[in-house]
Design a protein around this motif. Sequence first.
Motif, PDB file in Angstrom:
ATOM      1  N   HIS A   1       2.397  -2.564   6.009  1.00 17.42           N
ATOM      2  CA  HIS A   1       2.624  -2.832   4.484  1.00 17.42           C
ATOM      3  C   HIS A   1       4.420  -3.190   4.643  1.00 17.42           C
ATOM      4  O   HIS A   1       4.563  -4.169   3.551  1.00 17.42           O
TER       5      HIS A   1
ATOM      6  N   HIS B   1       8.202  -2.308  -4.282  1.00 18.74           N
ATOM      7  CA  HIS B   1       8.230  -1.900  -2.963  1.00 18.74           C
ATOM      8  C   HIS B   1       9.573  -1.258  -2.617  1.00 18.74           C
ATOM      9  O   HIS B   1       9.505   0.012  -1.698  1.00 18.74           O
TER      10      HIS B   1
ATOM     11  N   TRP C   1      -0.043  -0.721  -9.610  1.00 18.38           N
ATOM     12  CA  TRP C   1       0.891   0.300  -9.434  1.00 18.38           C
ATOM     13  C   TRP C   1       0.845   1.347 -10.601  1.00 18.38           C
ATOM     14  O   TRP C   1       0.421   1.134 -11.700  1.00 18.38           O
TER      15      TRP C   1
ATOM     16  N   ASP D   1       1.919   2.576  -5.162  1.00 13.12           N
ATOM     17  CA  ASP D   1       1.231   1.557  -4.798  1.00 13.12           C
ATOM     18  C   ASP D   1       0.059   1.489  -4.753  1.00 13.12           C
ATOM     19  O   ASP D   1      -0.400   2.396  -3.925  1.00 13.12           O
TER      20      ASP D   1
ATOM     21  N   HIS E   1      -3.840  -2.716   0.261  1.00 11.39           N
ATOM     22  CA  HIS E   1      -3.298  -2.980   1.472  1.00 11.39           C
ATOM     23  C   HIS E   1      -2.367  -1.631   1.690  1.00 11.39           C
ATOM     24  O   HIS E   1      -1.998  -1.180   2.813  1.00 11.39           O
TER      25      HIS E   1
END
Length: 219
Positions: free
Chosen positions: A38, A86, A136, A171, A175
């Motif tokens: 990630h 992120h 998100w 998130d 993934h």
Amino acid sequence: MRKAINKRVPAGKHRLPPLPYSYDALEPVISEDTLRMHHDYHHKAYVDGLNKAELAVAQARKEKDYTFISYWENQLAFHGSGHILHSIYWTVLAPPNAGGEPRTNTLNEINRRFGSFDNFIEQLLAATTKVEGSGWGILVWNPAWNSLEILTAEKHQNLTQWGAIPILVIDVWEHAYYLDYQYKREEYVRKILGIINWDEVERRLLLAINGKLPLYPEV
Ligand code: MN3
């Protein structure tokens, strides 16, 4: 605790910020494999994509050729938002012995907006779990009316209130959880809510309330 960094980053010069802990620090909630991919692959791709878009726009300006400007504008929004979200996501998670309850100011603002911490968690869990496709769950401070709000994002950049400052982000791209939770997105979100770094959330909220954000962990 992470220091406030508000550097001016020239076009095309964004860098992947290091994780604030080791790759296995979030186990068993997030596996080392998931965290490594990630951060090192997905987050890096957003940093690279943002740099590429910024340089492409600069080149278009220089050449006065805006044939592909709408594509690059899309890339700026997508990769720029991906990099920002992120960068925040890593810092608002803490190893599993953290968690617990929000700190004083966070709890006060949560109670003011949502009525109670339980109400807040229920809404955040529902909203985040039900994001359509990749996206998100985001707790924001909206300085336009001085209040917390729960928003969601589809992809990284769609659906927001302009000016809203992300305080806590979760998130829910596959993934982020598929290796560890498969299709059980709600279970992943529940587990994430148990390892929130409430000290960092409090720090971000106080800065936002005092007009000190945007303030992202840029490097
Ligand atoms: Mn992600």
